[in-house]
Design an enzyme around this catalytic site. Structure first.
Site, mmCIF file in Angstrom:
data_model
loop_
_atom_site.group_PDB
_atom_site.id
_atom_site.type_symbol
_atom_site.label_atom_id
_atom_site.label_comp_id
_atom_site.label_asym_id
_atom_site.label_seq_id
_atom_site.Cartn_x
_atom_site.Cartn_y
_atom_site.Cartn_z
ATOM 1 N N SER A 18 1.092 -1.340 0.161
ATOM 2 C CA SER A 18 0.000 0.097 0.055
ATOM 3 C C SER A 18 0.882 1.121 -0.051
ATOM 4 O O SER A 18 1.945 1.090 0.315
ATOM 5 C CB SER A 18 -0.806 0.098 1.313
ATOM 6 O OG SER A 18 -0.024 0.586 2.333
ATOM 7 N N ASP A 19 0.165 2.368 -0.321
ATOM 8 C CA ASP A 19 1.121 3.650 0.028
ATOM 9 C C ASP A 19 0.816 3.922 1.536
ATOM 10 O O ASP A 19 0.046 3.401 2.112
ATOM 11 C CB ASP A 19 0.765 4.725 -1.078
ATOM 12 C CG ASP A 19 1.747 5.908 -1.235
ATOM 13 O OD1 ASP A 19 2.797 5.667 -0.354
ATOM 14 O OD2 ASP A 19 1.796 6.520 -2.171
ATOM 15 N N TRP A 20 1.889 4.796 1.821
ATOM 16 C CA TRP A 20 1.806 5.320 3.286
ATOM 17 C C TRP A 20 0.255 5.409 3.880
ATOM 18 O O TRP A 20 -0.074 6.588 3.580
ATOM 19 C CB TRP A 20 2.746 6.400 3.438
ATOM 20 C CG TRP A 20 2.915 6.902 4.772
ATOM 21 C CD1 TRP A 20 2.208 7.477 5.664
ATOM 22 C CD2 TRP A 20 4.199 6.899 5.597
ATOM 23 N NE1 TRP A 20 2.485 7.982 6.877
ATOM 24 C CE2 TRP A 20 3.938 7.466 6.733
ATOM 25 C CE3 TRP A 20 5.501 6.356 5.449
ATOM 26 C CZ2 TRP A 20 4.848 7.751 7.921
ATOM 27 C CZ3 TRP A 20 6.449 6.705 6.376
ATOM 28 C CH2 TRP A 20 6.154 7.198 7.421
ATOM 29 N N GLY A 21 0.144 4.575 4.831
ATOM 30 C CA GLY A 21 -1.096 4.857 5.487
ATOM 31 C C GLY A 21 -2.377 4.763 4.575
ATOM 32 O O GLY A 21 -3.672 5.023 4.893
#
Ligand code: NOJ
Length: 763
Positions: free
Chosen positions: A298-301
């Site tokens: 995933s991307d950050w958060g």
């Protein structure tokens, strides 16, 4: 019986790991019970993993410093250590340096039950410590060999610091200069973008991923992040099937075919579904149609952000949606580590989905050689020897020179003579040793770039004097990756000094543009003019000395119509990394003949954005008597500089354009190029096609081939291009690839406005 066997395998695996940190032994043990192939090893490992341990592999935490996103949910160091020891962490990001990596790897390997090594990821975007030009600049070289080498060097330096994985290349296609992340990619064109993407992936991964000089690459951001509305960071994306298949997907498909090991999904929603929870993108397209065997992070958060998107009601639902959609690893949402176990236990999520995700993650760890030797990338002596190697600097200089684009050179003001010239250098950026490093350079030291002033000082035949003229950034304001840049918009008190220097000089080199932290993630701008008081400074200097060489340093296309009209020489120098000043001086003094070509259209004004060369014709493309045609009342449709544009200190002519259909859906194109100027030079010959009529309308031009050639004065060369189905076809709105019969136009030349043309017809 099965249970007893399982217990035996478990004990064998674990005791081996505890008693001997050298994984050869445990692999040998595995070899007794399972097949030698990676898949079989993963099978046996999966059999002995608890649900918690599986979830752990799918969890990535940031290190304890240097957040590259909002403050992490689990910021607490002690908590993270605890999770590490429990085997609840499969990967870490932003940890780097052999000492730090080793310390954490030791916990994973020696203190967890199964001792599965961590994979360490980092944004190695354009160099690690030895910073190369920003990716957009490198893309302007159109030189795939040097682009690959740049990634290769970055991989070697990062691997020497204990890293196994880069979150690069960013291969989003984009058309909006307001977006700060245009600095990070290969530009606006899917054909060029795909070639560059593959070169970068090869550079990072090499032929042998388990070598201690290579790291796994990550194709990001899947998908369509480059199409955020109005260029505003993290904004919504709503695009149609045609753009998705024909423009957004091609680079991703190419790197999937080329064996990229990981993908990162994206912050944006795409047509109402956040990419992180998009089953169509991750399971249908990527994992099924493209048969991708690596894992998706995933991307950050971005899993947690499914809640803010209004797609999941809470973190638990977010975890469920993301895992079902095919997001294999959770970067910094703590959604998987907190929610997945109960989601499986209560039957909402099938454990098989976790098995598939873990298999993918373990596969990459095996391929990196981490099971064989978790400390493979952890040799302190090697780290010292490799970091900042001379060769890296030489290559960084080489690519920096090749990235420079000469935009204007009236009356051959350039190159500057090396003797007896009074040179004034003006502009805060000319003396800046940090801005040329650009954004995404977390591991580099501030102030390590060669400034333009320093580059000029290496030539001693001229008198060279410097005056700042004005601050670009308000002095004493903090500048970092997580801070907004405070631009000076009022203080012109130092103009006077610059003007008197300009007055008494023969040539004025004005270095203007953007601070290095004005582009990059979260650096969208609502204007694309020269920031602050720089335009004013330029116009004031012009009043006292017209012999101006404008050197632009920027991470995105800027609009500078006044400068184009008035200033005799303009050089696009982007943010060129550690060797910036040397590269610029060598080009301005003619020791290197520039050959860069713009990978993005430069607009005349922001109102034209998004402006890109491969647009559609519309129903009313030209004026037909009155106002009812596709245009602006107050601006032309023409760009300031078109895609593919760039001059040289010599000139090239194109003729003898031959086009032949040589087989079913196969066309051969040849063209003769001559260096008609006085010096040796390089040219990027570009081939564009236009499919006149199709069942889905086609762009007015599409790049389908290019070649970088070098010619002596008066030398000619005939080059050939081959067009096959891949170049001639397109995706329709059902996502089907078609090659349709009919007439095509071919254009060949030195930029996207090339006017040498011919036609062919497909039967
Ligand atoms: C967010 C960015 O979008 C992504 O590209 C980057 O790799 C991660 N942060 C980690 O820094």
């Amino acid at each position: 019986m099965r249970k007893i066997l399982l217990i035996f395998v478990t004990i064998a695996f674990c005791s081996c790991k505890k008693s001997n940190t050298n994984y050869q032994t445990s692999d040998a043990m595995n070899n007794i019970t399972v097949d030698t192939s990676i898949e079989r090893k993963i099978d046996s490992l999966l059999k002995i993993m608890t649900l918690e341990e599986k979830v752990g592999q799918m969890n990535q935490y940031n290190g304890f410093w240097d957040a590259t996103g909002p403050v992490p949910k689990k910021g607490n160091q002690a908590e993270k250590y605890e999770d590490l020891k429990k085997g609840l962490v499969g990967s870490m990001l932003n940890v780097r340096g052999v000492k730090q990596v080793k310390a954490l790897q030791k916990i994973a390997v020696e203190e967890t039950r199964l001792g599965i090594p961590l994979i360490f990821g980092f944004d190695v975007i354009h160099g690690f410590k030895t910073i190369a030009p920003i990716p957009l600049a490198e893309s302007a070289s159109w030189d795939l060999e040097i682009i690959e080498k740049s990634a290769k060097n970055a991989a070697e330096e990062a691997a020497a610091a204990g890293l196994n994985w880069t979150f690069a290349p960013m291969i989003d296609i984009y058309r909006d200069a307001r977006w700060g992340r245009v600095m990070e990619g290969g530009g606006e064109d899917p054909y060029l973008g795909a070639k560059i993407a593959v070169a970068r992936v090869h550079g990072f991964q090499g032929d042998d991923l388990s070598s201690s000089k290579t790291i796994a690459a990550c194709a990001k951001h899947f998908a369509a992040y480059g199409f955020i509305e109005s260029g505003r960071e993290y904004n919504t994306v709503d695009i149609g099937t045609s753009t998705l298949y024909n423009t957004v997907f091609p680079p991703f498909k190419e790197v999937a075919d080329a064996g990229v090991k990981t993908f990162m999904n994206a912050f944006n929603e795409l047509n109402g579904i956040p990419a992180t929870a998009d089953t169509f993108l991750q399971r249908e397209i990527l994992k099924k149609d493209w048969n991708f065997k690596g894992f998706v992070i995933s991307d950050w958060g971005s899993i947690g952000e499914l809640v803010s998107h209004g797609y999941a009601k809470d973190l638990k639902k977010a975890a469920e949606l993301a895992v079902k959609a095919g997001s294999d690893m959770d970067m910094e949402s703590s959604a998987y580590v907190e929610e997945l176990v109960s989601l499986v236990e209560e039957g909402t999520v099938d454990e098989k989905l976790l098995d598939d995700a873990v298999r993918r993650i373990l596969r990459v760890k095996y391929e990196l050689g981490l099971f064989e030797d978790p400390y493979r990338y952890c040799n302190e002596q090697n780290e010292q020897e490799v970091t900042g190697k001379k060769q890296f600097h030489e290559d960084a200089l080489d690519i920096a020179k090749k990235s420079i684009v000469l935009l204007k050179n009236e009356n051959d003001l350039l190159p500057i003579k090396k003797q007896g010239v009074k040179v004034a250098i003006i502009g805060a950026l000319a003396n800046d040793k940090t801005s040329p490093l650009g954004n995404w350079r977390l591991a580099a030291k501030e102030g390590t770039a060669i400034s333009v002033v320093e580059g000029f000082q290496k030539y001693d035949g001229n008198s060279v004097n410097y005056a700042k003229g004005a601050d670009l950034v308000i002095p004493n304001t903090e500048i970092s990756m997580v801070q907004e840049v405070q631009v000076n918009t009022t203080d012109t008190s130092e103009f006077g000094e610059a003007l008197s220097l300009a007055k008494k000089s023969d040539v004025v080199v004005m270095v203007l543009g953007e601070h290095g932290m004005q582009s990059g993630e979260a650096r969208s701008r609502s204007t694309i003019d020269l920031p602050g008081v720089q335009q004013q400074l330029l116009e004031e200097v012009y009043k006292v000395n017209k012999n101006i060489v404008l050197v632009l340093m920027n991470g995105r296309p800027l609009a500078f119509p006044w400068a184009k009209e008035h200033v005799p020489a303009i050089v696009e120098a982007w943010q060129l990394g550690v060797e910036s000043g040397n590269a610029i001086a060598q080009v301005l003094y003619g020791d290197y003949n520039p050959s860069g070509k713009l990978p993005m259209t430069f607009p005349k004004s922001l109102g034209q954005v998004p402006l890109y060369y491969n647009h559609k014709n519309t129903g009313r493309p030209v004026r037909d008597g009155n106002v009812f045609w596709s245009h602006y009342s107050d601006e032309t449709n023409e760009p300031l500089y078109p895609f593919g544009y760039g001059l040289s200190y010599t000139q090239f002519s194109y003729d003898n354009l031959n086009v032949n259909v040589v087989g079913e859906n196969e066309v051969q194109v040849s063209v003769k190029i001559t260096n008609t100027g006085k010096v040796k030079g390089k040219e990027v010959a570009q081939l564009y096609i236009h499919d006149e009529y199709a069942s889905v309308t086609r762009p007015i031009r599409e790049l389908k081939g290019f070649e970088l050639i070098e010619l002596e004065p008066r030398e000619s060369k005939t080059i050939e291009f081959k067009l096959t189905e891949k170049e001639l076809g397109f995706y329709n709105n059902k996502g089907e690839f078609l090659v349709e019969p009919g007439k095509f136009n071919v254009f060949v030349g030195g930029d996207s406005k090339a006017d040498l043309t011919n036609t062919f017809t497909l039967k």
